[in-house]
Design a protein around this motif. Sequence first.
Motif, PDB file in Angstrom:
ATOM      1  N   THR A  92      -2.827  53.571 -61.009  1.00  0.00           N
ATOM      2  CA  THR A  92      -3.899  53.500 -61.989  1.00  0.00           C
ATOM      3  C   THR A  92      -4.984  52.528 -61.531  1.00  0.00           C
ATOM      4  N   CYS A  93      -6.245  52.912 -61.746  1.00  0.00           N
ATOM      5  CA  CYS A  93      -7.392  52.087 -61.375  1.00  0.00           C
ATOM      6  C   CYS A  93      -8.472  52.260 -62.432  1.00  0.00           C
ATOM      7  N   LEU A  94      -9.230  51.207 -62.666  1.00  0.00           N
ATOM      8  CA  LEU A  94     -10.422  51.306 -63.488  1.00  0.00           C
ATOM      9  C   LEU A  94     -11.616  51.742 -62.646  1.00  0.00           C
ATOM     10  N   ARG A  95     -11.715  51.185 -61.453  1.00  0.00           N
ATOM     11  CA  ARG A  95     -12.714  51.603 -60.469  1.00  0.00           C
ATOM     12  C   ARG A  95     -12.015  51.792 -59.137  1.00  0.00           C
ATOM     13  N   PHE A  96     -12.569  52.687 -58.321  1.00  0.00           N
ATOM     14  CA  PHE A  96     -11.884  53.033 -57.072  1.00  0.00           C
ATOM     15  C   PHE A  96     -12.901  53.577 -56.075  1.00  0.00           C
ATOM     16  N   HIS A  97     -12.623  53.317 -54.806  1.00  0.00           N
ATOM     17  CA  HIS A  97     -13.322  53.993 -53.720  1.00  0.00           C
ATOM     18  C   HIS A  97     -12.430  53.921 -52.491  1.00  0.00           C
ATOM     19  N   ALA A  98     -12.661  54.793 -51.533  1.00  0.00           N
ATOM     20  CA  ALA A  98     -11.837  54.817 -50.326  1.00  0.00           C
ATOM     21  C   ALA A  98     -12.632  55.416 -49.174  1.00  0.00           C
ATOM     22  N   ALA A  99     -12.240  55.031 -47.959  1.00  0.00           N
ATOM     23  CA  ALA A  99     -12.788  55.593 -46.732  1.00  0.00           C
ATOM     24  C   ALA A  99     -11.848  55.246 -45.592  1.00  0.00           C
TER      25      ALA A  99
END
Length: 340
Positions: A92-99
């Motif tokens: 679970t995340c409130l905000r997320f990003h990935a690369a």
Amino acid sequence: MTRTTRLVILLAALLLLAGAGTGAVLHAAHRADRRDEQQANGPAVRAGTVSLRPDGARQLLVRNLAWGPHRDELTAVPADDPQGPRTASGVTCLRFHAAAGTGICLQAVHGTLRDTYRAVVLDAHLRERHRFPAAGIPTRARVSPSGHMAAWTVFVSGDSYAGTDFSTRTAIVDTRTWTIDDNLETFHVVKDGRTYRAADINIWGVTFADDNRFYATLATGGKTYLVRGDLEARTLTTLHRNVECPSLSPDGTRVAYKKRVEGASPDAPWRLYVLDLRTMKESATAEGRDLDDQALWSDDSTLVYALPGDYGSDLWTVPADGTGTAHRLMASAVAPAYLG
């Protein structure tokens, strides 16, 4: 009709009613099984394995907002089938990003008296690599194209960019060494070609060019600016006024951002614009609604962003060159990241 006959008829009726009730319960349970954990009034969401290095087809990861057992979890769908069934990760995340196999997940830790927050760096299997305390409510997150750098912004006070009574804190961490700059407000600011100092500086919305250069918003004196950041030199240089929550295009030539437009309501002040970094010419997109998000480029010509929806937010898409019209990409989703 005898008393015995009446009793027999009553008993038979009771048995029929009981059988009907049991049948209804079994039928409902069967339907629930067939839904395979489908979210209430939303897309089908199934528990499974999610990777930040997907094999084969390109993936789109989002925070799922549909009500049900997987609300707020990171979920994945094929990028070419965004309205299809979602695979839920359990994270679970409130905000997320990935690369490039690295994720940044901003989480709430629910306490008895108050919630606290943290920034968690994830590996390609969504396992925790490192965590940092976050000073307030999560609002923005980004990972550099290489996966080596991660940034996040939180509200230290306030919970909206719409007014002026808020304060942010933005941090950047090197995921190779865990060296962290936990407050970009300590960087040297060059505004209009001169050193600038002020007590009211706020920085938010990092977007990376590479592992050293980035762009962000700087606010001071009631105005906002696009700044170019240099991690090694620890500098922030203003480039353009009235830019918030910038997002750099994959080819590094343009920035998408939200702009406060003249005549708009103070409660809905922003529209989605794109700035050409070579000419500093800005142009409006075809999205004419108020937007409070850090847009994401799905490719060099298309933007994805969140707007309010029935379950919190929906994702929408629009061409970056001002043509076309906006279309809803996914219901009940926020915080997108394209992988692969």
